[in-house]
Structure formats: structure tokens, C-alpha cells
Enzyme design. Sequence first.
Site, PDB file in Angstrom:
ATOM      1  N   HIS A   1      -6.374  -7.277  -0.473  1.00  0.00           N
ATOM      2  CA  HIS A   1      -6.485  -5.840  -0.758  1.00  0.00           C
ATOM      3  C   HIS A   1      -5.669  -5.495  -2.008  1.00  0.00           C
ATOM      4  O   HIS A   1      -4.617  -6.091  -2.249  1.00  0.00           O
ATOM      5  CB  HIS A   1      -5.964  -5.026   0.435  1.00  0.00           C
ATOM      6  CG  HIS A   1      -6.682  -5.343   1.709  1.00  0.00           C
ATOM      7  ND1 HIS A   1      -6.143  -6.175   2.670  1.00  0.00           N
ATOM      8  CD2 HIS A   1      -7.902  -4.973   2.150  1.00  0.00           C
ATOM      9  CE1 HIS A   1      -7.010  -6.284   3.674  1.00  0.00           C
ATOM     10  NE2 HIS A   1      -8.089  -5.573   3.386  1.00  0.00           N
TER      11      HIS A   1
ATOM     12  N   HIS B   1       0.814  -1.227   0.000  1.00  0.00           N
ATOM     13  CA  HIS B   1       0.000   0.000   0.000  1.00  0.00           C
ATOM     14  C   HIS B   1       0.850   1.280   0.000  1.00  0.00           C
ATOM     15  O   HIS B   1       0.310   2.369  -0.218  1.00  0.00           O
ATOM     16  CB  HIS B   1      -0.930   0.044   1.214  1.00  0.00           C
ATOM     17  CG  HIS B   1      -1.987  -1.022   1.200  1.00  0.00           C
ATOM     18  ND1 HIS B   1      -2.857  -1.196   0.146  1.00  0.00           N
ATOM     19  CD2 HIS B   1      -2.310  -1.988   2.111  1.00  0.00           C
ATOM     20  CE1 HIS B   1      -3.668  -2.219   0.413  1.00  0.00           C
ATOM     21  NE2 HIS B   1      -3.356  -2.717   1.592  1.00  0.00           N
TER      22      HIS B   1
ATOM     23  N   ASP C   1      -2.834 -10.823  -2.182  1.00  0.00           N
ATOM     24  CA  ASP C   1      -3.417 -10.243  -0.970  1.00  0.00           C
ATOM     25  C   ASP C   1      -4.858  -9.821  -1.272  1.00  0.00           C
ATOM     26  O   ASP C   1      -5.173  -9.433  -2.392  1.00  0.00           O
ATOM     27  CB  ASP C   1      -2.583  -9.025  -0.557  1.00  0.00           C
ATOM     28  CG  ASP C   1      -2.966  -8.466   0.808  1.00  0.00           C
ATOM     29  OD1 ASP C   1      -2.234  -8.750   1.771  1.00  0.00           O
ATOM     30  OD2 ASP C   1      -3.981  -7.755   0.899  1.00  0.00           O
TER      31      ASP C   1
HETATM   32 ZN   LIG Z   1      -4.273  -7.164   2.762  1.00  0.00          ZN
END
Ligand SMILES: [Zn+2]
Length: 309
Positions: A165, A126, A163
Site C-alpha cells: 500500500h 498511513h 509495503d
Molecule cells: Zn500494507
Amino acid sequence: MTVALITHPACLEHDTGDWHPECADRLRYVLRALEGEAFLPLIREMAPLATEEQIGRVHPADYIRMIMEVAPGPGERIPLDADTLMSEGSREAALRSAGGAVMAVDAVMEGWAKRVFVATRPPGHHAETNRPMGFCLFANAAIAARHAQAKWGVERVAVVDFDVHHGNGTQEIFERDASLFYASSHQFPCYPGTGAGHERGIGNVVNAPLEPGATGAQFRAAWDETILPALDAFAPGLIIVSAGFDAHKADPLAQLRLETSDFGWVTRKLLGIADIHCGGRLVSLLEGGYDLDALAASAALHVRTLLEA
Ligand SMILES: [Zn+2]
């Protein structure tokens, strides 16, 4: 198969507090799951500190300085965004997380390991060029990819991300560089909000969003039909995996319904493409996974699969 496991106890000292899902116990559970007899063949190494030159291939000097100058005292925690914070031990943990990713690239390029799993935290996918985000400080996978290009002359590097996300950071760093490829399956809509199918970079980004409640069958179809053919067509010289295990049905942070066995399946598929294009070289970096038992079982199966011939 020669497989290395890279970690460092300093990654346990990134102290996010009592109620944060991205906690030191995650790493403890993963490492305990990798203690059994099946894992005796692993070459175990300590993650070095990443250098400013290595991190600087992704993050500008003033960003690195900003992170380095956050200096929490004992027991203190300083927030960088809504869910990303630093404690006294975070700086070293972040440098070793990035450094472990760099060492993993060196391992497969020098040839003393064919495949590497890097069990460190904080995670990285991220973190954007100029922004810490979503538990992430440095973009470890992107740093590893740029290291493979700069030090080893690997022309095309792929980061693939299972993942739950979307790896908004890796995508943001890669999306205008045709020598880099990013592909992700993830729950959508979900944090961080990016990763729609129409986000394609300059043709080097592939997003396979999955609806909340999607099962392993839908996950496998997304990889078989969308991600793996595009990865094969990109013909990378090195594959780096953003290995998050939070798409597991037991995970509290999202609503996909993968079984542990699905992580073994996708690992084997990626090894097949690494055999075709990369001389078998594959680097895998721990990202998310927040149900401790599901994380441990899934990471263990991932590494057991790496150890297969
Ligand atoms: Zn994640």
C-alpha cells in the site's frame, strides 16, 4: 554484522478484535520466525515509550492529546476510522511502536548496531499529520526520520517503502521538506488511493505504482529503474525502510505476486546504497503483511539479509 531487533510485548495488547487483519498474531508469527539459530547474533532490545517531544516533531500536540485521551475500557474497542481502532492496550502499543523507531535511530547513530529491525505494531505509514488511518496511529517512520535530524544532525533522511500500500502518511508529512525523501512501490489502484507516478512532492517524492497482478520481476524493475537511482541521487545520511510484506503473492489484502525471495533482493539492494551513503546504517520498521506464514517467512529473510556481512 551487528543487527538489533527491537520489539515489546505491549505491542501484542493492541487488540483489534477477532476478524481484523492487523492482529497480534502477525507479530507473534514474526517473532517466532526470528527464534532460530540463524538469529542468535541479534541484539534484542525492548522498545521504550516515545516521548511527546519525539512524536511532536511530526504530529501537533492536539493530535497527540486526541489519541492519548481515547481510553477504551477492558474488552472495549473504539473506532477512529473505518478500519483503525483502539483497545485498552493500544495507547501503550502505539507509544512503543514510535519509541522503537526512535530507539533504532539512536542505535545506528550511537553505533551499537549497524542495522535494526523494529518488530512492533500498530504500523505507521498511513498516519498523516492530523489523521489516524489504515491501522496506523502515529507515523513511526516519519518520527524516526525527524529524530535523526533533530537529535543527530543527519541532514538528509530517506524513507523507502515496499509495503503493497502507498504510504500516504509519510508522503503527506514529507512532501514539502527538501531534507526528506520518500519513495514507494505499491499496488495501484489500491488502498489508500494515493501514490500515482505524478505525485512528486517538491522533487523529493518518488512513486512507482504497480498494476494488480504485477510479479517480482516488475517489482525489481521498478526499484532498479526508478526508486534506487533516485535514492542514490538523494544521497541520504540515513535510510529508514517501511518494511511491509503484503506485496507477497499469498497476501489476502492485495494482488501483487511477489515471492519471499523478492524481499531478500530489495533488502540487499538497500544495504548497498546504505553502504555507499550512510556508513552502512539502515533502520527497518515493520508495516503490513497479512498472510501469517508469508509474513513470517518474508520478515525472516529480510532480517537474515540484514545479518549478512
Ligand atoms: Zn500494507
